[in-house]
Design a protein around this motif. Structure first.
Motif, short mmCIF file in Angstrom:
data_model
loop_
_atom_site.label_atom_id
_atom_site.label_comp_id
_atom_site.label_asym_id
_atom_site.label_seq_id
_atom_site.Cartn_x
_atom_site.Cartn_y
_atom_site.Cartn_z
N VAL A 1 20.81 -3.80 -24.76
CA VAL A 1 21.35 -3.15 -23.56
C VAL A 1 21.95 -1.80 -23.95
O VAL A 1 22.46 -1.61 -25.06
CB VAL A 1 22.43 -4.00 -22.87
CG1 VAL A 1 21.83 -5.26 -22.29
CG2 VAL A 1 23.58 -4.33 -23.82
N GLY B 1 12.74 3.41 -16.72
CA GLY B 1 11.33 3.08 -16.76
C GLY B 1 10.75 3.15 -18.17
O GLY B 1 11.45 3.06 -19.16
N TYR B 2 9.44 3.34 -18.24
CA TYR B 2 8.71 3.31 -19.50
C TYR B 2 8.68 4.70 -20.16
O TYR B 2 8.77 5.73 -19.48
CB TYR B 2 7.27 2.85 -19.28
CG TYR B 2 7.16 1.41 -18.84
CD1 TYR B 2 7.12 0.38 -19.78
CD2 TYR B 2 7.09 1.07 -17.49
CE1 TYR B 2 7.00 -0.94 -19.39
CE2 TYR B 2 6.97 -0.25 -17.08
CZ TYR B 2 6.94 -1.24 -18.03
OH TYR B 2 6.84 -2.55 -17.65
N ASP C 1 22.28 -1.47 -18.88
CA ASP C 1 20.89 -1.02 -18.79
C ASP C 1 20.07 -1.70 -19.88
O ASP C 1 20.02 -1.23 -21.02
CB ASP C 1 20.85 0.50 -18.95
CG ASP C 1 19.47 1.09 -18.71
OD1 ASP C 1 18.60 0.35 -18.22
OD2 ASP C 1 19.28 2.29 -19.01
N PRO C 2 19.42 -2.83 -19.60
CA PRO C 2 18.63 -3.52 -20.63
C PRO C 2 17.41 -2.71 -21.04
O PRO C 2 16.87 -1.92 -20.26
CB PRO C 2 18.23 -4.84 -19.96
CG PRO C 2 18.35 -4.59 -18.50
CD PRO C 2 19.42 -3.56 -18.31
N TYR C 3 16.97 -2.93 -22.29
CA TYR C 3 15.80 -2.22 -22.79
C TYR C 3 14.99 -3.13 -23.70
O TYR C 3 15.48 -4.12 -24.25
CB TYR C 3 16.20 -0.96 -23.55
CG TYR C 3 16.79 -1.23 -24.93
CD1 TYR C 3 15.97 -1.36 -26.05
CD2 TYR C 3 18.16 -1.35 -25.10
CE1 TYR C 3 16.50 -1.61 -27.31
CE2 TYR C 3 18.70 -1.59 -26.36
CZ TYR C 3 17.88 -1.73 -27.45
OH TYR C 3 18.41 -1.99 -28.69
N TRP D 1 10.97 0.51 -22.83
CA TRP D 1 11.28 0.37 -21.40
C TRP D 1 12.78 0.23 -21.22
O TRP D 1 13.41 -0.61 -21.87
CB TRP D 1 10.57 -0.85 -20.81
CG TRP D 1 11.02 -1.20 -19.41
CD1 TRP D 1 10.58 -0.67 -18.25
CD2 TRP D 1 12.02 -2.17 -19.07
NE1 TRP D 1 11.24 -1.24 -17.18
CE2 TRP D 1 12.14 -2.17 -17.66
CE3 TRP D 1 12.83 -3.05 -19.81
CZ2 TRP D 1 13.02 -3.00 -16.97
CZ3 TRP D 1 13.72 -3.87 -19.13
CH2 TRP D 1 13.80 -3.84 -17.73
N PHE D 2 13.37 1.07 -20.40
CA PHE D 2 14.77 0.96 -19.98
C PHE D 2 14.78 0.69 -18.48
O PHE D 2 14.06 1.34 -17.72
CB PHE D 2 15.53 2.25 -20.29
CG PHE D 2 15.95 2.39 -21.73
CD1 PHE D 2 17.26 2.10 -22.12
CD2 PHE D 2 15.05 2.81 -22.68
CE1 PHE D 2 17.65 2.23 -23.44
CE2 PHE D 2 15.42 2.94 -24.01
CZ PHE D 2 16.73 2.65 -24.39
N ASN D 3 15.59 -0.25 -18.07
CA ASN D 3 15.60 -0.68 -16.68
C ASN D 3 15.87 0.48 -15.73
O ASN D 3 15.27 0.57 -14.65
CB ASN D 3 16.65 -1.77 -16.49
CG ASN D 3 16.67 -2.31 -15.07
OD1 ASN D 3 15.70 -2.87 -14.59
ND2 ASN D 3 17.79 -2.13 -14.39
N ASN D 4 16.78 1.39 -16.11
CA ASN D 4 17.16 2.49 -15.21
C ASN D 4 16.26 3.71 -15.32
O ASN D 4 16.33 4.60 -14.47
CB ASN D 4 18.61 2.91 -15.50
CG ASN D 4 19.61 1.83 -15.14
OD1 ASN D 4 19.30 0.92 -14.37
ND2 ASN D 4 20.81 1.93 -15.68
#
Length: 328
Positions: free
Chosen positions: A163, A203-204, A170-172, A198-201
């Motif tokens: 995170v 994207g890729y 923000d998980p990754y 990939w980070f949740n906030n």
């Protein structure tokens, strides 16, 4: 801390102005500056090392006091100037807590400034990240699974998840793969470093870097680096080509000469910046205090490729128990 760095700058200016470089010694600083810096550096360096090893001992094995630990704390002060944009100053604090015995292949890592937060290829290539583009909330806590492979013989892979430490969390997830080839019987080597994350906030994102180089002599090394990067947040493909010569002047000084081209887009490829860069790096004090002087000449598309000068002055202090002479 700010006063310490001010003392360091004064020491550097004093050294340069008198043109005294005691190559047989380990420090350019005057005695009064060294007396103030060294006790503080040793105290903080031991604290960083002991803290990381205690955390490692809690999660890992009894070997935590014997294994190599790559934890560090880095404090920096820099001044950036770009013709037409003026001057900006910044103070940075970066860290990495390494826990190598948490398991044989599973490693807990706490770090600031993950690669995904370090801006565009243009900013990464020049080493002149703009103040307003640094993400000061980019510290991450995660687990990395490492393959026990030699990248000279097989692809060496690493899978990580965790995170970003900010609210909301923000998980990754991140996958990295590396490989190193010896090209024939000659001195050329080719290294590949690839990352998908990939980070949740945000994207890729994906980045691939190919680095081919060879030594020219005992003190000089030639490299050609090709990088392609894409980030979903900007939905823009970037690419860069770098040619550089690294010159180790002596055991405490080094120079890098670079020619860099930056481009973007696939459907309508275009070059956005060409620039020449020289980076002088000096070990000012015993492998813990470094100064960089980085002049650049830019030819940017958004100003019709008119030449623009830029300059970065940077001072960095590393806090580690084991001193590492990292010239570049």
């Amino acid at each position: 801390m700010h006063k310490l760095l001010t003392l360091c700058w004064l020491g550097l200016l004093t050294t340069v102005s008198t043109n005294v470089y005691a190559e047989e010694e380990d420090s350019d600083l005057p005695e009064w500056a060294e007396e103030r810096i060294e006790p503080f550096r040793e105290s903080v360096g031991n604290w960083v090392d002991n803290t990381s090893r205690r955390i490692d001992g809690f999660f890992g094995t009894d070997d935590h006091m014997q294994v190599n630990n790559e934890s560090y704390l880095r404090f920096g002060q820099e001044i950036d100037w770009m013709e037409g944009d003026g001057t900006r100053g910044d103070t940075t604090l970066r860290y990495r807590i390494d826990l190598p015995t948490s398991e044989d292949r599973l490693r807990l890592v706490i770090e600031s400034d993950p690669e995904e937060s370090q801006g565009t290829l243009e900013e990464q290539g020049s080493g002149r990240l703009a103040n307003d583009q640094r993400d000061r909330r980019s510290s991450t806590l995660g687990l990395d699974w490492l393959e026990s492979r030699d990248k000279r013989e097989n692809w060496s892979n690493r899978v990580g998840a965790g995170v970003r430490l900010r609210l909301p969390l923000d998980p990754y997830v991140r996958f990295t793969s590396e490989r190193l080839w010896q090209l024939g019987e000659g001195p050329w080597q080719l290294e590949s470093n690839n990352r998908v994350s990939w980070f949740n906030n945000e994207g890729y994102s994906a980045r691939t870097r190919w680095d081919v180089g060879r030594p020219l002599s005992k003190l000089r090394h030639l490299r050609f680096i090709s990088t392609v990067q894409w980030r979903e947040e900007e939905d823009k493909l970037e690419y860069s080509e770098v040619a550089e010569i690294n010159h180790r002047i002596n055991r405490r000084s080094a120079l890098r000469y670079s020619a860099i081209a930056i481009g973007e887009s696939v459907s309508n490829p275009r070059m956005t910046n060409y620039y020449l860069q020289t980076r002088y790096r000096r070990d000012l004090h015993k492998g813990i205090l470094f100064a960089d002087v980085i002049p650049e000449l830019h030819f940017q598309r958004d100003v019709s490729y008119d030449p623009r000068w830029a300059m970065t002055l940077r001072l960095e202090m590393y806090f580690q128990r084991k001193i590492s002479h990292d010239y570049f």
